[in-house]
Design a protein around this motif. Structure first.
Motif, mmCIF file in Angstrom:
data_model
loop_
_atom_site.group_PDB
_atom_site.id
_atom_site.type_symbol
_atom_site.label_atom_id
_atom_site.label_comp_id
_atom_site.label_asym_id
_atom_site.label_seq_id
_atom_site.Cartn_x
_atom_site.Cartn_y
_atom_site.Cartn_z
ATOM 1 N N GLY A 28 -8.340 16.928 -8.668
ATOM 2 C CA GLY A 28 -7.607 15.769 -8.163
ATOM 3 C C GLY A 28 -6.138 15.708 -8.537
ATOM 4 N N PRO A 29 -5.790 15.838 -9.819
ATOM 5 C CA PRO A 29 -4.376 15.753 -10.186
ATOM 6 C C PRO A 29 -3.507 16.833 -9.530
ATOM 7 N N GLU A 30 -4.073 17.986 -9.210
ATOM 8 C CA GLU A 30 -3.289 19.049 -8.571
ATOM 9 C C GLU A 30 -2.948 18.715 -7.126
ATOM 10 N N GLU A 36 0.793 19.750 -8.433
ATOM 11 C CA GLU A 36 1.246 21.110 -8.121
ATOM 12 C C GLU A 36 1.151 21.423 -6.636
ATOM 13 N N ARG A 37 0.098 20.927 -5.981
ATOM 14 C CA ARG A 37 -0.127 21.173 -4.544
ATOM 15 C C ARG A 37 -0.479 19.867 -3.851
ATOM 16 N N PRO A 38 0.463 18.912 -3.753
ATOM 17 C CA PRO A 38 0.127 17.605 -3.183
ATOM 18 C C PRO A 38 -0.361 17.715 -1.738
ATOM 19 N N GLU A 39 -1.412 16.975 -1.432
ATOM 20 C CA GLU A 39 -1.964 16.976 -0.075
ATOM 21 C C GLU A 39 -1.872 15.600 0.576
ATOM 22 N N ARG A 40 -1.205 14.679 -0.097
ATOM 23 C CA ARG A 40 -0.959 13.368 0.480
ATOM 24 C C ARG A 40 0.309 12.805 -0.153
ATOM 25 N N GLU A 41 0.962 11.918 0.586
ATOM 26 C CA GLU A 41 2.224 11.369 0.109
ATOM 27 C C GLU A 41 2.021 10.257 -0.918
ATOM 28 N N PHE A 43 -1.219 7.525 -2.961
ATOM 29 C CA PHE A 43 -2.638 7.283 -3.198
ATOM 30 C C PHE A 43 -3.236 6.342 -2.164
ATOM 31 N N ARG A 44 -2.400 5.735 -1.357
ATOM 32 C CA ARG A 44 -2.894 4.880 -0.259
ATOM 33 C C ARG A 44 -3.453 5.713 0.889
ATOM 34 N N ASP A 45 -3.065 6.981 0.954
ATOM 35 C CA ASP A 45 -3.587 7.888 1.986
ATOM 36 C C ASP A 45 -4.994 8.305 1.575
ATOM 37 N N VAL A 46 -5.999 7.700 2.204
ATOM 38 C CA VAL A 46 -7.380 7.984 1.809
ATOM 39 C C VAL A 46 -7.961 9.207 2.498
ATOM 40 N N VAL A 47 -7.328 9.648 3.586
ATOM 41 C CA VAL A 47 -7.777 10.831 4.316
ATOM 42 C C VAL A 47 -6.771 11.946 4.075
ATOM 43 N N LEU A 48 -7.258 13.110 3.724
ATOM 44 C CA LEU A 48 -6.381 14.270 3.596
ATOM 45 C C LEU A 48 -6.225 14.856 5.002
ATOM 46 N N LEU A 61 -12.491 21.602 18.266
ATOM 47 C CA LEU A 61 -12.489 20.293 18.895
ATOM 48 C C LEU A 61 -11.046 19.864 19.170
ATOM 49 N N PRO A 62 -10.425 20.405 20.210
ATOM 50 C CA PRO A 62 -9.018 20.115 20.442
ATOM 51 C C PRO A 62 -8.730 18.631 20.649
ATOM 52 N N LEU A 63 -9.594 17.890 21.331
ATOM 53 C CA LEU A 63 -9.364 16.472 21.549
ATOM 54 C C LEU A 63 -9.403 15.738 20.212
ATOM 55 N N ALA A 64 -10.387 16.052 19.382
ATOM 56 C CA ALA A 64 -10.479 15.393 18.084
ATOM 57 C C ALA A 64 -9.273 15.745 17.214
ATOM 58 N N ALA A 65 -8.769 16.953 17.332
ATOM 59 C CA ALA A 65 -7.582 17.341 16.550
ATOM 60 C C ALA A 65 -6.372 16.543 16.996
ATOM 61 N N ARG A 66 -6.260 16.292 18.298
ATOM 62 C CA ARG A 66 -5.136 15.480 18.792
ATOM 63 C C ARG A 66 -5.254 14.051 18.278
ATOM 64 N N VAL A 67 -6.455 13.515 18.257
ATOM 65 C CA VAL A 67 -6.675 12.158 17.776
ATOM 66 C C VAL A 67 -6.338 12.089 16.289
ATOM 67 N N SER A 68 -6.645 13.134 15.519
ATOM 68 C CA SER A 68 -6.373 13.104 14.087
ATOM 69 C C SER A 68 -4.885 13.049 13.785
ATOM 70 N N ASN A 69 -4.028 13.435 14.747
ATOM 71 C CA ASN A 69 -2.593 13.351 14.540
ATOM 72 C C ASN A 69 -2.152 11.900 14.345
ATOM 73 N N LYS A 70 -2.929 10.963 14.819
ATOM 74 C CA LYS A 70 -2.599 9.543 14.660
ATOM 75 C C LYS A 70 -2.875 9.071 13.236
ATOM 76 N N LEU A 71 -3.490 9.905 12.415
ATOM 77 C CA LEU A 71 -3.782 9.520 11.025
ATOM 78 C C LEU A 71 -2.542 9.570 10.165
ATOM 79 N N THR A 72 -1.526 10.295 10.601
ATOM 80 C CA THR A 72 -0.320 10.439 9.769
ATOM 81 C C THR A 72 0.789 9.569 10.272
#
Length: 72
Positions: A28-30, A36-41, A43-48, A61-72
């Motif tokens: 987790g701390p990494e 060292e390798r942050p994967e979120r900006e 701690f409020r970002d609950v989805v990586l 799943l190209p459609l689902a990948a496009r929808v996931s862009n709305k997570l950021t």
């Protein structure tokens, strides 16, 4: 003497169990903000989001990948 059951013991057992099934685990701390390798900006970002996009791409799943862009 029986070990005391606490959050840390359960977490370590779960991580070991998931690794035995082939899942990649991360410390987790990494991957936290400022790590060292942050994967979120923050701690409020609950989805990586990066990991989610990669997983959706592997599922082809190209459609689902496009929808996931709305997570950021």
């Amino acid at each position: 003497m029986t070990p005391t059951i606490n959050e840390s013991l359960i977490e370590q057992a779960t991580l070991q169990w998931l690794a035995e099934f082939g899942y990649e685990t991360a410390f987790g701390p990494e991957i936290s903000p400022g790590g060292e390798r942050p994967e979120r900006e923050s701690f409020r970002d609950v989805v990586l989001a990066g990991r989610l996009r990669a997983a959706l791409g592997q599922l082809n799943l190209p459609l689902a990948a496009r929808v996931s862009n709305k997570l950021t």
